[in-house]
Motif scaffolding. Structure first.
Motif, PDB file in Angstrom:
ATOM      1  N   CYS A  83       0.838  -1.205   0.000  1.00 40.29           N
ATOM      2  CA  CYS A  83       0.000   0.000   0.000  1.00 40.29           C
ATOM      3  C   CYS A  83       0.872   1.254   0.000  1.00 40.29           C
ATOM      4  O   CYS A  83       0.639   2.188  -0.766  1.00 40.29           O
ATOM      5  N   LEU A 117      -7.101  -1.060   6.512  1.00 43.08           N
ATOM      6  CA  LEU A 117      -6.561  -0.926   5.148  1.00 43.08           C
ATOM      7  C   LEU A 117      -6.956  -2.126   4.300  1.00 43.08           C
ATOM      8  O   LEU A 117      -7.249  -1.998   3.108  1.00 43.08           O
ATOM      9  N   HIS A 132      -4.834  -3.696  -1.763  1.00 38.65           N
ATOM     10  CA  HIS A 132      -3.373  -3.849  -1.809  1.00 38.65           C
ATOM     11  C   HIS A 132      -2.856  -5.022  -0.989  1.00 38.65           C
ATOM     12  O   HIS A 132      -1.743  -5.495  -1.213  1.00 38.65           O
ATOM     13  N   CYS A 164       0.542  -8.789  -0.879  1.00 42.76           N
ATOM     14  CA  CYS A 164       1.579  -8.058  -0.127  1.00 42.76           C
ATOM     15  C   CYS A 164       2.434  -9.072   0.628  1.00 42.76           C
ATOM     16  O   CYS A 164       1.954 -10.135   1.041  1.00 42.76           O
ATOM     17  N   TYR A 179       3.346  -8.764   3.523  1.00 42.64           N
ATOM     18  CA  TYR A 179       2.888  -8.767   4.916  1.00 42.64           C
ATOM     19  C   TYR A 179       1.432  -9.205   5.032  1.00 42.64           C
ATOM     20  O   TYR A 179       0.665  -9.122   4.075  1.00 42.64           O
ATOM     21  N   ASP A 180       1.087  -9.643   6.261  1.00 42.47           N
ATOM     22  CA  ASP A 180      -0.269 -10.158   6.520  1.00 42.47           C
ATOM     23  C   ASP A 180      -0.986  -9.177   7.458  1.00 42.47           C
ATOM     24  O   ASP A 180      -0.558  -8.987   8.609  1.00 42.47           O
ATOM     25  N   PRO A 181      -2.072  -8.544   6.960  1.00 45.74           N
ATOM     26  CA  PRO A 181      -2.714  -7.495   7.778  1.00 45.74           C
ATOM     27  C   PRO A 181      -3.241  -8.002   9.117  1.00 45.74           C
ATOM     28  O   PRO A 181      -3.425  -7.214  10.052  1.00 45.74           O
TER      29      PRO A 181
HETATM   30  S1  SF4 Z   1      -0.609  -6.028   4.535  1.00 45.13           S
HETATM   31 FE1  SF4 Z   1      -0.190  -4.128   5.583  1.00 45.13          FE
HETATM   32  S2  SF4 Z   1       1.533  -3.247   4.460  1.00 45.13           S
HETATM   33 FE2  SF4 Z   1       0.668  -4.846   3.156  1.00 45.13          FE
HETATM   34  S3  SF4 Z   1      -0.763  -3.753   1.836  1.00 45.13           S
HETATM   35 FE3  SF4 Z   1      -1.930  -4.505   3.606  1.00 45.13          FE
HETATM   36  S4  SF4 Z   1      -1.921  -2.817   5.054  1.00 45.13           S
HETATM   37 FE4  SF4 Z   1      -0.314  -2.388   3.544  1.00 45.13          FE
END
Ligand code: SF4
Ligand code: FAD
Length: 490
Positions: free
Chosen positions: A331, A412, A418, A422, A424-426
């Protein structure tokens, strides 16, 4: 000649400010490209292109209408005005009240004659009258008073449609299988190409640089995007960089458009073309509510407000802001790339991505303010200072907003597309693949628990923090995240 009229680069309009009384036989008009505006700071080139090309087009238009115009490059505005006096003689110099504290002070000290700044719908004195009566400066209360005072979308004493606010129907996530309309492109002329060449860039077609182009953008927004504005105003999608936002802020802020005509166009679409009230009201609120409120608060809160740092945030600006390749956060990377490309993103990427990261990492608000001010095409002092110091970083301790706009990855993930794909894991707050927003959200609440525990609007968040079983691990991961963000490896 009897007078010199100084037209600032954010007052490019013959019908408002000092130029509305201009007389070609008696007044000489001066515009100044000061070095502070060009080499004073690392300004985004797209922003400089827009500001200079708009001003040069405007100067030409004035000449075509028979005015005597002096367009100058000078070290400072005052040196430019001194140059104009050498050309036209020791005439009195008039201008509209400037839009920033610094310019107001400098031009007052230089003996400038001011006419009222009518580039807004709310005179400064009128806003002060409202603000002085408030216990807390709630925008929604100001907005309702504006609707009544300006008689916009009203049916007698009641709001048209029976409701003041359609927020609850809006705020939808990005739609699936949706066709976004194209955005307008603005063809370039010789002035644009000369400015682009001087700045060493290719001229893009994103931003208009004339009033005619700004009016085309307004008409296109109203006919093509206004109906969809409300529902998706809070969403972010990788499929479309502007969604249904108007892209009108640059022209409203440099004077090519006036709020009055923008609001009239939206209201007329509701009254005569069946534009939905939920979208029209949401858009009108941005202009007669938020825009006027922010400008009023800028003057009401005074010149020192910009230096507030009540959360004691001292971190240096993260490298990812200046270089999108310095992050793996999907994001953030995408939003910074948008800024790099067009000098613009809409409200939610500004607030929930760029500012949320600055807030939860404890980035120094003044460093963040400087960066935003330099990068955005629509940035001016009056609008950036309250938005950054008050809304974005809560550095004023809650004078503007009663609680900070901090959020973790869950929000988010709901409002953007996004997170899919990604690194990363929200949902995770600890571990190597934990979403940095999620980790930092809890760490931020933990770091400031003493300040927030007295804030009843933060009750839910603080209760959540108290229930967190893995807070020690979150703190450890937060330190790793902050180190990684500083090194450009997260
Ligand atoms: S996991 Fe976190 S860093 Fe990745 S797109 Fe979602 S909110 Fe952004
Ligand atoms: C951290 C932060 C920084 C911002 N900096 C700026 C800035 O430098 N210049 C700027 O014009 N806006 C700023 N905004 C407000 C808003 O994000 C932009 O006005 C908007 O994204 C511009 O795109 P648009 O014209 O398509 O807006 P739309 O979404 O179509 O909204 C219509 C208009 O409403 C007005 N508006 C909406 N919200 C605000 C607000 N909070 N403050 C002032 N005007 C508002 C703008 O004039 C905008 O053109 C900022 C918001 C945040 C959270």
């Amino acid at each position: 000649m009897k007078r010199i009229l100084y037209a600032a680069f954010d007052q490019l309009n013959l019908n408002y400010g000092v130029l509305k009384t201009a007389n070609p036989g008696e007044d000489a008009i001066v515009l100044v490209e000061s070095a502070r505006m060009t080499i004073g700071r690392p300004w985004h080139k797209e922003r400089l292109f827009f500001l200079f090309s708009s001003a040069r087009h405007f100067a030409l238009e004035l000449e075509t209408r028979g005015f005597t115009v002096l367009y100058l490059q000078a070290a400072t505005t005052l040196e430019g005005i001194a140059e104009a006096k050498k050309t036209f003689g020791e005439l009195p110099v008039y201008c509209a009240e400037p839009s920033s504290h610094v310019q107001m002070r400098l031009l007052s000290e230089a003996g400038m004659h001011f006419v009222p700044n009518d580039f807004f719908l709310t005179p400064r004195a009128l806003f002060f009258q409202w603000a002085e009566k408030q216990k807390s400066y709630v925008m929604e209360n100001f907005y309702r008073a504006q609707r009544v005072r300006l008689n916009i979308l009203m049916q007698g004493a009641d709001p048209v449609g029976g409701r003041w606010n359609y927020d609850a129907d809006n705020r939808l996530p990005p739609p699936k299988n949706y066709t976004w309309p194209d955005y307008l492109e603005h063809e370039r002329d010789a002035i644009d190409l000369a400015v682009a060449k001087q700045l060493g860039i290719e001229a893009t077609k994103t931003w208009a640089t004339t009033r005619a182009g700004a009016l085309r953008q307004l008409e296109y927004f109203v006919s093509t995007h206004l109906a969809g504005f409300g529902p998706y105003e809070d969403a972010i999608t990788k499929e479309n960089w502007a969604l249904h936002h108007s892209l009108l802020s640059p022209y409203l802020n440099n004077g090519l458009l006036h709020a009055e005509e923008v609001v009239a166009a939206a209201v007329s679409a509701f009254e005569t073309q069946g534009a939905p009230i939920g979208s029209v009201e949401a858009f009108v609120r941005q202009i007669i509510g938020w825009r006027e409120y922010i400008n009023g608060m800028y003057w009401f809160l005074g010149e020192d407000y910009r230096n507030e740092n009540q959360l004691g945030a001292t971190r240096k600006l993260l490298p990812l802001y200046r270089d999108s390749s310095k992050t793996k956060m999907n994001c953030v990377k995408s939003v910074v790339q948008d800024v790099e490309q067009r000098s613009w993103t809409h409200h939610i990427p500004r607030l929930m991505v760029l500012s949320n990261l600055a807030l939860t990492t404890g980035t120094n608000p003044q460093e963040f303010l400087d960066w935003m001010r330099e990068q955005f095409i629509d940035a001016t002092d009056w609008v950036m200072v309250p938005n950054i110091i008050g809304m974005a970083t809560h550095a004023d301790g809650g004078k503007l907003m009663t609680k900070p706009y901090a959020s973790g990855g869950a929000y988010l993930n709901k409002m953007t597309d996004h997170c899919k794909g990604c690194f990363y894991d929200p949902k995770k707050r600890t571990g190597d693949d934990a979403c940095p927003f999620t980790t930092l959200y809890w760490d931020f609440l933990d770091r400031h628990k003493d300040a927030f525990k007295k804030n009843h609007r933060m009750f839910q968040q603080m209760s959540g923090l108290n229930r967190l079983s893995d807070l020690p691990e979150v703190r450890v991961r937060a330190e790793e995240v902050l180190r990684g963000l500083g090194a450009g490896s997260i």
